[in-house]
Design a protein around this motif. Structure first.
Motif, PDB file in Angstrom:
ATOM      1  N   VAL A   1      -4.457   6.750   1.842  1.00 55.25           N
ATOM      2  CA  VAL A   1      -4.183   6.018   0.605  1.00 55.25           C
ATOM      3  C   VAL A   1      -5.237   4.920   0.437  1.00 55.25           C
ATOM      4  O   VAL A   1      -5.418   4.091   1.336  1.00 55.25           O
ATOM      5  CB  VAL A   1      -2.772   5.384   0.646  1.00 55.25           C
TER       6      VAL A   1
ATOM      7  N   LEU B   1      -5.256   0.795  -4.204  1.00 57.20           N
ATOM      8  CA  LEU B   1      -4.426   1.562  -5.129  1.00 57.20           C
ATOM      9  C   LEU B   1      -3.295   0.700  -5.697  1.00 57.20           C
ATOM     10  O   LEU B   1      -2.517   0.114  -4.957  1.00 57.20           O
ATOM     11  CB  LEU B   1      -3.844   2.780  -4.408  1.00 57.20           C
ATOM     12  N   LEU B   2      -3.220   0.586  -7.017  1.00 58.83           N
ATOM     13  CA  LEU B   2      -2.188  -0.150  -7.742  1.00 58.83           C
ATOM     14  C   LEU B   2      -2.214  -1.658  -7.468  1.00 58.83           C
ATOM     15  O   LEU B   2      -1.236  -2.365  -7.738  1.00 58.83           O
ATOM     16  CB  LEU B   2      -0.790   0.409  -7.417  1.00 58.83           C
ATOM     17  N   GLY B   3      -3.339  -2.148  -6.928  1.00 62.06           N
ATOM     18  CA  GLY B   3      -3.498  -3.586  -6.743  1.00 62.06           C
ATOM     19  C   GLY B   3      -2.407  -4.209  -5.887  1.00 62.06           C
ATOM     20  O   GLY B   3      -2.042  -3.689  -4.842  1.00 62.06           O
ATOM     21  N   ARG B   4      -1.856  -5.323  -6.373  1.00 66.50           N
ATOM     22  CA  ARG B   4      -0.851  -6.041  -5.576  1.00 66.50           C
ATOM     23  C   ARG B   4       0.500  -5.350  -5.574  1.00 66.50           C
ATOM     24  O   ARG B   4       1.425  -5.791  -4.887  1.00 66.50           O
ATOM     25  CB  ARG B   4      -0.700  -7.480  -6.074  1.00 66.50           C
ATOM     26  N   TYR B   5       0.635  -4.246  -6.316  1.00 72.65           N
ATOM     27  CA  TYR B   5       1.886  -3.495  -6.313  1.00 72.65           C
ATOM     28  C   TYR B   5       1.788  -2.212  -5.471  1.00 72.65           C
ATOM     29  O   TYR B   5       2.758  -1.488  -5.332  1.00 72.65           O
ATOM     30  CB  TYR B   5       2.282  -3.126  -7.753  1.00 72.65           C
ATOM     31  N   GLY B   6       0.606  -1.934  -4.951  1.00 71.99           N
ATOM     32  CA  GLY B   6       0.386  -0.700  -4.203  1.00 71.99           C
ATOM     33  C   GLY B   6       0.962  -0.753  -2.799  1.00 71.99           C
ATOM     34  O   GLY B   6       1.381  -1.816  -2.309  1.00 71.99           O
ATOM     35  N   PRO B   7       0.960   0.393  -2.108  1.00 80.51           N
ATOM     36  CA  PRO B   7       1.541   0.462  -0.760  1.00 80.51           C
ATOM     37  C   PRO B   7       0.825  -0.423   0.258  1.00 80.51           C
ATOM     38  O   PRO B   7       1.470  -1.044   1.107  1.00 80.51           O
ATOM     39  CB  PRO B   7       1.434   1.948  -0.397  1.00 80.51           C
ATOM     40  N   TRP B   8      -0.531  -0.489   0.161  1.00 84.01           N
ATOM     41  CA  TRP B   8      -1.246  -1.331   1.112  1.00 84.01           C
ATOM     42  C   TRP B   8      -0.953  -2.810   0.868  1.00 84.01           C
ATOM     43  O   TRP B   8      -0.827  -3.597   1.824  1.00 84.01           O
ATOM     44  CB  TRP B   8      -2.747  -1.077   1.035  1.00 84.01           C
TER      45      TRP B   8
ATOM     46  N   ARG C   1      -6.934   1.472  -0.203  1.00 81.46           N
ATOM     47  CA  ARG C   1      -6.338   0.145  -0.045  1.00 81.46           C
ATOM     48  C   ARG C   1      -6.111  -0.562  -1.376  1.00 81.46           C
ATOM     49  O   ARG C   1      -5.181  -1.339  -1.520  1.00 81.46           O
ATOM     50  CB  ARG C   1      -7.221  -0.724   0.861  1.00 81.46           C
TER      51      ARG C   1
ATOM     52  N   VAL D   1       1.299   4.909   4.621  1.00 83.70           N
ATOM     53  CA  VAL D   1      -0.146   4.695   4.501  1.00 83.70           C
ATOM     54  C   VAL D   1      -0.897   5.285   5.689  1.00 83.70           C
ATOM     55  O   VAL D   1      -2.091   5.587   5.584  1.00 83.70           O
ATOM     56  CB  VAL D   1      -0.482   3.191   4.334  1.00 83.70           C
TER      57      VAL D   1
ATOM     58  N   ARG E   1       1.822  -4.051  -0.320  1.00 86.38           N
ATOM     59  CA  ARG E   1       3.164  -4.315   0.213  1.00 86.38           C
ATOM     60  C   ARG E   1       3.130  -4.386   1.733  1.00 86.38           C
ATOM     61  O   ARG E   1       3.748  -5.267   2.335  1.00 86.38           O
ATOM     62  CB  ARG E   1       4.124  -3.218  -0.248  1.00 86.38           C
TER      63      ARG E   1
END
Length: 448
Positions: free
Chosen positions: A182, A186-193, A184, A177, A195
């Motif tokens: 990227v 992105l992909l909600g609770r599954y995104g890199p931020w 923040r 990140v 995690r």
């Protein structure tokens, strides 16, 4: 009003520059340097239209510019390491924080760590397979992780076991990140931020436990670890560091003192296996109790395989005259460590791996710059240098490292660090090791 003057650069769309850097950073830097010279403009993911510098006098001028003219602003690492990290602070705040963090990594306190580094190295290398090729990087990561955890926290326990598991994941996701902008969400609770946030939250919880424990330790004033020193340290006005500041700075030390040093050690193995004459000289020197060639070798490894290939600054003055250029406020600048180390005027036959160039010759402060320079030079540089020296000395003393005629390992970009793509492959055979040394480093193995 001062008119900015900036160098030329590739006219292709900015996103193509990012792709070229992601696909082959070193090739891209060298290709642009060959076409445009020691200064050029390219688009970088975090800084936008960026000035790339590798002219020695201009690099020195930038490193020594006052902090009210040039600073490290909006560092991507600040988002990962926190607002109390050295990467997030500027000006007076950075100077005051750096002053508190300097003592653990200099002078007498630095010498305290040598035995710890050797013990952890011997313990880890006892698990190395003999006569079978393996990647050394993960092993070097474990050594540097165990060393920095003990140097920072000073003890063992369940929390340390959890940190050993958590920190590599935190570094990996944080590097991703930090390297690219990227979003923040992105992909909600599954995104890199998301995690990263979960990992960072757990790190903060563990550090809070360790701070509570240290704060109530009646022997706190006698402890040598960094946490104990930070709890007792005071700013110039007599105030103490907040717990948030301590957590951020400890994470900075844990991450910066872990991956980069381990990666340099993996590169050292990769280089030595392809230079058998040098390897034989190093073994002979180690057996004789010497260190000059070993120290020169580590300097040269960091020159030809810098783990970090650029360091950033931003102009905060209205304008900044810098050599041939006049930089406007807000201009991002990358000092190319890679291109500086490639400079034939500074390092004749620069593309040749030749540690003898550093025998009895110290590298220039503003030309050999794997740790950066100026007020932002890596605060743990002396600690990392000691650690690499001790680990390499132990390896040469305890093992025979087989040479190879395999091609050089490619450079793999890990988000922040540049690592050997095959993880520093090695084949080793144990040399004769005294039983008392094994007992000191690994009592369980000695009893077995």
């Amino acid at each position: 009003m001062t008119v900015a003057t900036l160098p030329a650069g590739p006219r292709s769309p900015g996103f193509t520059h990012t792709i070229q850097l992601l696909v082959g950073r070193t090739r891209a830097w060298r290709r642009w340097r060959a076409r445009y010279g020691t200064a050029f403009m390219v688009h970088t993911p975090r800084l936008g239209r960026t000035l790339i510098l590798s002219e020695p006098a201009e690099v020195k001028a930038l490193f020594t510019a006052p902090t009210d003219q040039v600073e490290m602003v909006n560092s991507p690492l600040a988002q990962v390491l926190g607002p109390g990290s050295l990467f997030a602070l500027a000006g007076d705040e950075h100077r005051k924080q750096r002053k508190l963090l300097t003592p653990p990594f200099h002078g007498r306190r630095l010498a305290v760590y040598e035995q710890l580094i050797e013990q952890e190295t011997v313990r880890e290398m006892n698990s190395w397979p003999q006569g079978r090729e393996f990647g050394t990087m993960e092993s070097m990561m474990r050594i540097t992780m165990n060393v920095i955890l003990q140097a920072v926290f000073g003890a063992e326990g369940a929390e340390f076991d959890e940190l050993r598991e958590l920190l590599p994941k935190l570094v990996l996701v944080g590097s991703a990140v930090a390297a690219l902008p990227v979003p923040r969400g992105l992909l909600g609770r599954y995104g890199p931020w998301a995690r990263f946030t979960r990992l960072r939250h757990r790190y903060d919880e563990i550090v809070e436990i360790l701070i509570d424990r240290a704060a109530t330790d009646p022997g706190l004033s006698e402890r040598e670890d960094v946490l104990a020193m930070l709890l007792q340290s005071r700013y110039e006005d007599g105030t103490a560091m907040s717990r948030g500041e301590i957590a951020d700075e400890l994470l900075t030390l844990l991450t910066a003192g872990h991956e980069t040093t381990a990666t340099s050690l993996a590169w050292t193995v990769e280089r030595l296996r392809r230079h058998p004459d040098l390897l034989a000289r190093l073994v002979a020197e180690t057996d004789a109790g010497g260190s000059a060639l070993r120290e020169a070798t580590l300097l040269e490894v960091q020159r030809v395989r810098p783990v970090i290939d650029a360091t950033a600054r931003t102009v905060i003055a209205e304008s900044l005259p810098l050599g041939r250029w006049i930089l406007p406020r807000g201009q991002g600048v990358l000092i190319s460590i890679r291109l500086m180390h490639d400079n034939e005027e500074l390092f004749p036959n620069a593309r040749t791996f030749d540690p003898d160039r550093f025998l009895d010759v110290r590298p220039g402060t503003f030309s050999w710059i794997p740790f950066g320079g100026g007020t932002r030079r890596c605060i743990g540089a002396n600690f990392a240098t000691l650690e690499m020296n001790v680990v390499l000395r132990t390896l040469l003393r305890d093992f025979t490292l087989e040479p190879t005629d395999a091609p050089d390992e490619r450079v793999h970009f890990r988000g922040v660090a540049l690592a050997p793509a095959d993880k520093g492959r090695a084949v080793v055979h144990r040399r004769a090791v005294r039983s008392d040394r094994i007992a000191q480093a690994d009592p369980a193995r000695a009893r077995a």
